[in-house]
Each structure stands twice: as C-alpha cells, then as structure tokens.
Write a protein that holds these residues in place. Structure first.
Motif, short mmCIF file in Angstrom:
data_model
loop_
_atom_site.label_atom_id
_atom_site.label_comp_id
_atom_site.label_asym_id
_atom_site.label_seq_id
_atom_site.Cartn_x
_atom_site.Cartn_y
_atom_site.Cartn_z
N LEU A 181 32.41 37.96 42.77
CA LEU A 181 32.49 39.08 41.82
C LEU A 181 33.42 38.76 40.66
N GLY A 182 34.51 38.06 40.94
CA GLY A 182 35.43 37.68 39.87
C GLY A 182 34.78 36.78 38.84
N GLU A 183 34.03 35.79 39.30
CA GLU A 183 33.32 34.91 38.38
C GLU A 183 32.27 35.69 37.58
N ARG A 184 31.64 36.65 38.22
CA ARG A 184 30.65 37.48 37.53
C ARG A 184 31.30 38.23 36.38
N PHE A 185 32.49 38.78 36.65
CA PHE A 185 33.21 39.50 35.61
C PHE A 185 33.61 38.56 34.48
N LEU A 186 34.17 37.41 34.82
CA LEU A 186 34.65 36.48 33.81
C LEU A 186 33.51 35.96 32.94
N CYS A 187 32.39 35.68 33.56
CA CYS A 187 31.25 35.16 32.80
C CYS A 187 30.63 36.21 31.89
N GLY A 188 30.77 37.48 32.24
CA GLY A 188 30.13 38.54 31.47
C GLY A 188 31.05 39.28 30.53
N LEU A 189 32.32 38.92 30.47
CA LEU A 189 33.27 39.67 29.64
C LEU A 189 32.85 39.60 28.17
N PRO A 190 32.69 40.73 27.52
CA PRO A 190 32.22 40.73 26.12
C PRO A 190 33.19 40.02 25.19
N ALA A 191 32.66 39.55 24.07
CA ALA A 191 33.48 38.85 23.07
C ALA A 191 34.54 39.77 22.48
N SER A 192 34.34 41.08 22.56
CA SER A 192 35.31 42.03 22.03
C SER A 192 36.56 42.16 22.90
N CYS A 193 36.52 41.55 24.08
CA CYS A 193 37.64 41.63 25.02
C CYS A 193 38.37 40.30 25.07
N ARG A 194 39.69 40.35 25.04
CA ARG A 194 40.51 39.13 25.15
C ARG A 194 41.17 39.10 26.52
N LEU A 195 40.77 38.13 27.33
CA LEU A 195 41.34 37.97 28.66
C LEU A 195 42.75 37.43 28.56
N ILE A 196 43.63 37.96 29.38
CA ILE A 196 45.01 37.49 29.46
C ILE A 196 45.17 36.83 30.83
N LEU A 245 44.31 33.24 33.54
CA LEU A 245 43.46 32.10 33.86
C LEU A 245 41.99 32.43 33.66
N PRO A 246 41.21 31.51 33.07
CA PRO A 246 39.84 31.83 32.67
C PRO A 246 38.79 31.69 33.76
N THR A 247 39.16 31.12 34.91
CA THR A 247 38.24 31.02 36.04
C THR A 247 38.92 31.59 37.27
N MET A 248 38.22 31.60 38.41
CA MET A 248 38.81 32.13 39.64
C MET A 248 39.74 31.14 40.33
N GLU A 249 39.84 29.93 39.79
CA GLU A 249 40.76 28.96 40.39
C GLU A 249 42.20 29.37 40.09
N GLY A 250 43.01 29.48 41.15
CA GLY A 250 44.42 29.79 40.97
C GLY A 250 44.72 31.25 40.73
N ARG A 251 43.79 32.12 41.06
CA ARG A 251 44.02 33.55 40.81
C ARG A 251 43.29 34.39 41.85
N VAL A 252 43.64 35.67 41.87
CA VAL A 252 42.87 36.69 42.58
C VAL A 252 42.11 37.50 41.52
N PRO A 253 41.09 38.30 41.93
CA PRO A 253 40.26 38.98 40.94
C PRO A 253 40.90 40.23 40.34
N THR A 254 42.06 40.04 39.74
CA THR A 254 42.74 41.08 38.98
C THR A 254 42.82 40.61 37.55
N PHE A 255 42.29 41.40 36.62
CA PHE A 255 42.09 40.93 35.26
C PHE A 255 42.76 41.86 34.26
N ALA A 256 43.62 41.29 33.43
CA ALA A 256 44.23 42.01 32.32
C ALA A 256 43.55 41.56 31.04
N PHE A 257 43.26 42.52 30.17
CA PHE A 257 42.57 42.18 28.93
C PHE A 257 42.83 43.26 27.89
#
Length: 387
Positions: free
Chosen positions: A292-307, A309-321
């Motif tokens: 699910l985390g990869e699904r979110f990261l791959c689909g994040l719109p260009a209008s959103c800036r992720l803060i 790590l850009p993949t699920m490596e080294g993280r849990v699926p908690t996303f700040a943007f």
C-alpha cells in the motif's frame, strides 16, 4: 492488482469502526481497535471487575489477568516477564523513568536526543536537564530525513548518560538502525533509550535482540486501548530506586515502577490487541503495508511534495507532504470534509519540522496501517488530485 497474500477484507470485518464512509489514515495518532478488544474491556468490567489482593473470586481473576498481561507484554516486547512496566501512556512513563534514571546523574552530564524524535522523547530530558544541570545535545538528520549516524557518533562523550531515539519517526516514517545506535551508546557507556510508539503497529519488537536498555510504546497505536507499555533491562531496573508507595510490592521488578492501581480493563484490552496481531501475523501485515505504501508513493500527484524517503525502503507507511496552493490545515480540512481522515501540523515532532523548515504550519500526514485497503489509497490519491 495485489501481489500480497493478505486477506484485508477478513481483517476489516473484525473492525466495526471501519463500517462507515470515513477513511482512516489517522493511525499515527491512534489506530482503530478490533471488536475483540472492545469485548475484552467490556467483559472485564462486566464479569471480573475488582482490585487485586482480595480473598475472593473476582480479585483472584483480576490477579490472573495482570499476570497474563505481563506475560503478553513480555512476548510482544521480546523481553522477560520481570522487565515489563505498564503506565498511563508513553509520555507519562518517559517522564517517570527518566526521572528515576537521572537521580544519580551530576551537573554537566550529557543526554543525547535526535531531531527525528517525537517530543515525548525530548521534553522529559530537557526538563530533567533543567532540574539537574545536565546538557542535552541533538543528533541531526539529513535532508532525506534519515538520521545522521556520523553526527550522532561525534556527539558521544564520556559524559553521555543516555542516547534517546525513535525506532520510527511519527512525522515522516523514517526507520532508524536500532542495534547500531544501541551499540554506539554502550561503547560510550550510555544507556540506549528507544521510543517505539510509532513503530508498534508496523512490525515486531525485539528489545533483547536490539540491545536497548529501555523501550517504551503505546498500545493505542497498535489496535489496543489507551495505555503505556515499557521494557526496562532487569539489571537496570534493579539498580534504580523507584518512586513508589512503601506498601507496594517490589516484585516483579517492573511492577516497582507502576504507581497505583493498574487500569485492569485496559490490560484486558491490551491482551486482546496482542492476540489479534498474532492471529493476523506480522509477515502479512508488513508485506501488505509495504504494498500500500508503494501504491501511495507511485500515485502521489505532482501538486504534492513528499517530505522524506521516496520509496518504502527504510521507512514505515507514514507520509508527510505539502500540497501546492494550500496550507496543511486547509488541505487536511478539505480531505476531512470529503471523508478522509488525515492530520496536519507538527504532530509533536517539533525538531523535525524546525530542521526541515516546515514551521509554523507543518505538513499533511497520511498514515497507512494494515486494515487500510487499496481502494482507500486510491480514494486519497484521487482527492489529492482534485484539491
């Protein structure tokens, strides 16, 4: 199409709270609980409510529950029965245990924290430093939100008494190398003090294998009731003088740090929560959350800036943007109005927000846990595209 053999529909049937048109991405602030946890709490209050040490049935049953809760806590944390401590919540436990640890520390001694931490693993040390003339030092994070291990190592000194750090960031989801940090702390003669609150719902904890001296977490973050749970290495707990009333028992050693009567009904809920996780299985939980985390990261719109790590490596699926054209408060409120529960602000991770230049508004935070499904992730992404 899912590639993970995980029956999320069966999982969701165990959570009556999910049977509504509100998508819960607010797990970092507290997860929903399965029905068996609710039943366990109500069942205790209905059938066996009593205090311990009474010469009658419900009191003896309560004593059995406390014993079972301690055994369950040991299995969940990867430690022994004696090393389990219950409390009101992580913050309360951390204030109490940090005060106990620091009783013998001297002016000029040092405490090392990180800029990745929730403030519940910073403010207790700042207050202790204020009271006893100690120095608090901050290990930095890199621009990608990973912990700067070189900087942490450079800050260690013979006066370092404790290294306090998170297992996972509640703000940006970054994982830390727990064993490596613990080894560095011990090489300097310091305690390794881990905050596992945010990691709790995302993977198994093994305090002994990780080599930490203290670890604290919160069952309400892993599908249980509002409660605090801690591990303390037995030799360490035995060496501390606890703040306790005189008649309270001294055994098991962890009990010396539990002030007053425990919330027995919440212990019943805690046992049910851990049994729920065991019945679901960490292997499936971790794999599903990663998908699910990869699904979110791959689909994040260009209008959103992720803060972070850009993949699920080294993280849990908690996303700040952040979202172009909207403050975090505006974006999260619009999502809430459309039936999607997310957070905004600093989530008590003050140092992260300051370090990344996100003050005062912070960021939007979406937290995925294993009861979320792919349709919910897609709905969040679609609503972000519509903002």
């Amino acid at each position: 199409m899912s590639t993970t053999l995980f029956d999320v529909a069966a999982v969701r049937r165990r959570f009556s709270a999910l049977d509504r048109d509100l998508v819960f991405f607010d797990g970092p602030g507290g997860t929903q609980v399965p029905d068996e946890v609710i039943g366990a709490i109500a069942g205790y209050l209905r059938d066996t409510n009593a205090n311990v040490s009474g010469p009658y049935e419900t009191s003896r049953l309560t004593e059995e529950l406390v014993d079972r809760a301690r055994t369950t806590g040991a299995a969940f944390l990867g430690c022994s029965y004696d090393e389990v401590v219950f409390g009101a919540n992580m913050s309360t436990l951390n204030f109490a245990l940090s005060r106990t640890a620091g009783r013998e520390w001297q002016r000029g001694d040092e405490i090392l924290v990180t800029r990745l931490d929730h403030d519940a693993n910073i403010s207790p040390w700042l207050e202790l430093a204020h009271d006893r003339g100690l120095e608090v030092r901050f290990a930095d994070i890199r621009e990608d939100t990973s912990l700067d291990m070189d900087h942490l190592s450079q800050l260690l000194s013979p006066r370092t008494k404790v290294v306090a750090f998170p297992v996972a960031s509640n703000a940006v989801g970054t994982l830390t190398d727990v064993r490596a940090i613990a080894d560095l702390a011990h090489e300097a003669g310091a305690l390794a003090w881990a905050d596992a609150v945010h990691y709790g719902p995302h993977g198994p904890i093994d305090a002994a294998a990780w080599g930490v001296d203290v670890l604290i977490c919160s069952p309400y973050k892993f599908f249980g009731p509002h409660l605090g749970l801690a591990y303390g290495r037995r030799e360490l707990l035995e060496s501390w003088r606890p703040y306790k009333v005189r008649p309270a028992p001294n055994q098991p050693v962890g009990h010396r740090f539990e002030t007053g009567t425990l919330p027995h009904e919440l212990l019943a809920g805690f046992v049910a929560a851990v049994e729920y996780i065991a019945s679901t299985g960490w292997e499936g939980i971790v794999a599903w959350e990663s998908e699910l985390g990869e699904r979110f990261l791959c689909g994040l719109p260009a209008s959103c800036r992720l803060i972070g790590l850009p993949t699920m490596e080294g993280r849990v699926p908690t996303f700040a943007f952040t979202v172009d054209g909207f403050s975090p408060a505006e974006a999260s409120t619009r999502l809430g109005d459309r039936g999607i529960a997310v957070w905004h602000g600093n989530y008590y991770a003050l140092e992260v927000m300051h370090r990344l230049g996100l003050e005062p508004g912070g960021a939007v935070r979406a937290g995925i846990v294993h009861y979320n499904d792919a349709g919910e992730v897609d709905r969040l992404l679609a609503e972000l595209e519509r903002l």
